[in-house]
Design a protein around this motif. Structure first.
Motif, PDB file in Angstrom:
ATOM      1  N   HIS A 253       0.839  -1.195   0.000  1.00 55.22           N
ATOM      2  CA  HIS A 253       0.000   0.000   0.000  1.00 55.22           C
ATOM      3  C   HIS A 253       0.874   1.245   0.000  1.00 55.22           C
ATOM      4  O   HIS A 253       2.047   1.197   0.357  1.00 55.22           O
ATOM      5  CB  HIS A 253      -0.971   0.030   1.188  1.00 55.22           C
ATOM      6  CG  HIS A 253      -0.311   0.022   2.538  1.00 55.22           C
ATOM      7  ND1 HIS A 253      -0.263  -1.103   3.341  1.00 55.22           N
ATOM      8  CD2 HIS A 253       0.337   0.982   3.238  1.00 55.22           C
ATOM      9  CE1 HIS A 253       0.383  -0.822   4.461  1.00 55.22           C
ATOM     10  NE2 HIS A 253       0.756   0.437   4.425  1.00 55.22           N
ATOM     11  N   GLY A 255       0.486   5.692   0.851  1.00 59.74           N
ATOM     12  CA  GLY A 255      -0.397   6.619   1.526  1.00 59.74           C
ATOM     13  C   GLY A 255       0.321   7.882   1.931  1.00 59.74           C
ATOM     14  O   GLY A 255       1.507   8.079   1.654  1.00 59.74           O
ATOM     15  N   SER A 269      -4.524   5.893   3.585  1.00 61.29           N
ATOM     16  CA  SER A 269      -4.255   5.090   2.396  1.00 61.29           C
ATOM     17  C   SER A 269      -5.561   4.762   1.684  1.00 61.29           C
ATOM     18  O   SER A 269      -6.586   4.550   2.347  1.00 61.29           O
ATOM     19  CB  SER A 269      -3.548   3.791   2.797  1.00 61.29           C
ATOM     20  OG  SER A 269      -3.261   2.985   1.676  1.00 61.29           O
ATOM     21  N   PRO A 270      -5.589   4.733   0.355  1.00 64.56           N
ATOM     22  CA  PRO A 270      -4.462   4.908  -0.562  1.00 64.56           C
ATOM     23  C   PRO A 270      -4.089   6.379  -0.740  1.00 64.56           C
ATOM     24  O   PRO A 270      -4.842   7.270  -0.344  1.00 64.56           O
ATOM     25  CB  PRO A 270      -4.980   4.303  -1.862  1.00 64.56           C
ATOM     26  CG  PRO A 270      -6.456   4.518  -1.812  1.00 64.56           C
ATOM     27  CD  PRO A 270      -6.836   4.351  -0.365  1.00 64.56           C
TER      28      PRO A 270
END
Length: 427
Positions: A253, A255, A269-270
């Protein structure tokens, strides 16, 4: 995180990998978050932790994870300042017990927060594999590389090899710190002084030509330091990945970090609101770093932190070759969302301070009364993912929802429900 064999979840927040052991105040604050490792567990797993999860939190987490009560084992390790977690286990006479728990779980693997040398040695004595490493075990080069890349100087050197852009800066010893600061302020209006081995914004000092005094830092001769140009930062971002020897690194991920005075306070996140080319560059840098790690035998999670300046330029600031502050919450969100049949969830982790102290049960009751708690049927809500804080007031939470706008709405409702105090600084 999927696993078939039992795990011994090793919450070794007391480690010399991310910060030096004498910084025990920082380590003690980090260790308060150890109960959140419950979110990685499945039936039959063992949690070894310096801070035990409270019964109400443990029951609640297991309920959301669909783990039967009593199906996990918790071993609490008393800690002595200046020691690693592995050393604390031996001092407490718990090595034999861990060996017995491992023997009861054929194929069990140790899952550490940090791949430090004392953990690798303890796993060897117990005959335990370290997840996610195979039968060949952990190469010495993997451990050495993890130590190197958890320093600012080590990261800057490797970034230069890999073509990763970093802020202009210099590495120096403590004896040369004052002179280096003077030289850097001769070139730049503002600089930031960083301890070589530090994380989460710990120990940063911001100086300018108008306020160039190092103060107590001038007397800190031991160790290494990095002095960097202080950039005009618009966004603080990161990408979290998995290094996989024999395979390409995987982006888990990305972020935006919430920060106050350079210190980490939360994460969303994202990543959004950043140019697509900038996101691609961040992921390309993270992937290049992952290949470097894998070539030296490292396997598992790592992160790359960076900043986007006001003119849109991207600069990498550090690497974190270990489980980071977002690794476990991210795994928790993935697990809860998958069980609820949700995809593409937006999530954040942050902290708020209540005007008076509450226990976990009371805080959860308040969330439920407002309909804010995570419910699989809705696919959105708040999770108090880190147990009740030691002071009963400084609550860590996660918000999960179907987009940034909805997550922001839920977070605002949470702040009202628990009467969070206004933040003390921008971030």
């Amino acid at each position: 995180m999927e696993h078939s064999a039992p795990l011994i979840v090793w919450a070794n927040f007391f480690s010399d990998l991310a910060v030096d052991l004498p910084a025990h105040g920082v380590l003690e604050r980090w260790a308060e978050q150890a109960p959140r490792k419950v979110w990685l567990m499945r039936p039959g797993d063992v949690l070894v932790t310096p801070v035990a999860p409270g019964p109400a939190f443990l029951d609640h987490a297991c309920g959301l994870l669909d783990v039967p009560p009593g199906a996990v084992t918790v071993v609490t390790v008393p800690w002595t300042p200046g020691t690693t977690m592995a050393e604390a286990v031996e001092r407490a006479g718990l090595t034999e017990r861990l060996g017995a728990l491992a023997a009861e779980r054929p194929g069990a693997r140790l899952l550490p927060v940090a791949l430090d040398r004392s953990t690798v040695a303890l796993a060897s004595r117990l005959g335990l594999r370290i997840a996610p490493y195979g039968p060949a075990g952990v190469r010495a080069s993997a451990v050495d590389t993890a130590y190197r890349l958890n320093t600012k100087a080590g990261f800057r050197a490797v970034a230069g090899e890999l073509g990763i852009r970093v802020p202009p800066g210099r590495v120096c010893t403590g004896e040369g710190l004052s002179g280096t600061v003077r030289a850097m302020l001769g070139r730049y209006e503002r600089v930031v002084v960083k301890p070589d081995r530090s994380a989460g914004g710990c120990g940063l000092v911001f100086l300018s030509r108008a306020a160039p005094v190092l103060g107590p830092l001038a007397d800190r001769a031991p160790g290494s330091w990095v002095v960097e140009r202080c950039l005009d930062v618009a966004r603080s971002v990161s990408v979290q990945l998995l290094a996989r020897p024999g395979a390409a690194p995987r982006v888990v991920h990305s972020g935006e970090m919430r920060t106050t005075a350079g210190s980490y306070t939360g994460y969303v996140s994202p990543l959004r609101g950043v140019a697509r080319g900038t996101v691609r560059e961040l992921e390309r840098w993270g992937t290049a770093l992952g290949r470097y790690l894998a070539d030296r035998g490292y396997a598992g999670p790592y992160g790359l932190d960076a900043v986007v300046t006001a003119d849109g330029s991207l600069y990498a600031t550090e690497s974190n070759v270990r489980r980071t502050a977002t690794t476990t919450p991210g795994a928790m969100v993935e697990r809860l969302a998958r069980a609820a049949g949700c995809r593409d969830r937006t999530w954040l982790v942050a902290a708020g301070r209540t005007p008076s102290a509450h226990g976990f049960t009371d805080a959860l009751r308040r969330l439920r009364a407002e309909g804010l708690d995570w419910r699989p049927g809705r696919g959105e809500g708040v999770v108090l993912y880190g147990d009740a804080p030691a002071d009963g007031r400084s609550w860590r939470y996660a918000v999960i929802g179907p987009g940034h706008t909805r997550v922001a709405q839920i977070e605002a409702a949470l702040a009202r429900a628990l009467a969070f105090e206004p933040p003390s600084g921008a971030g």
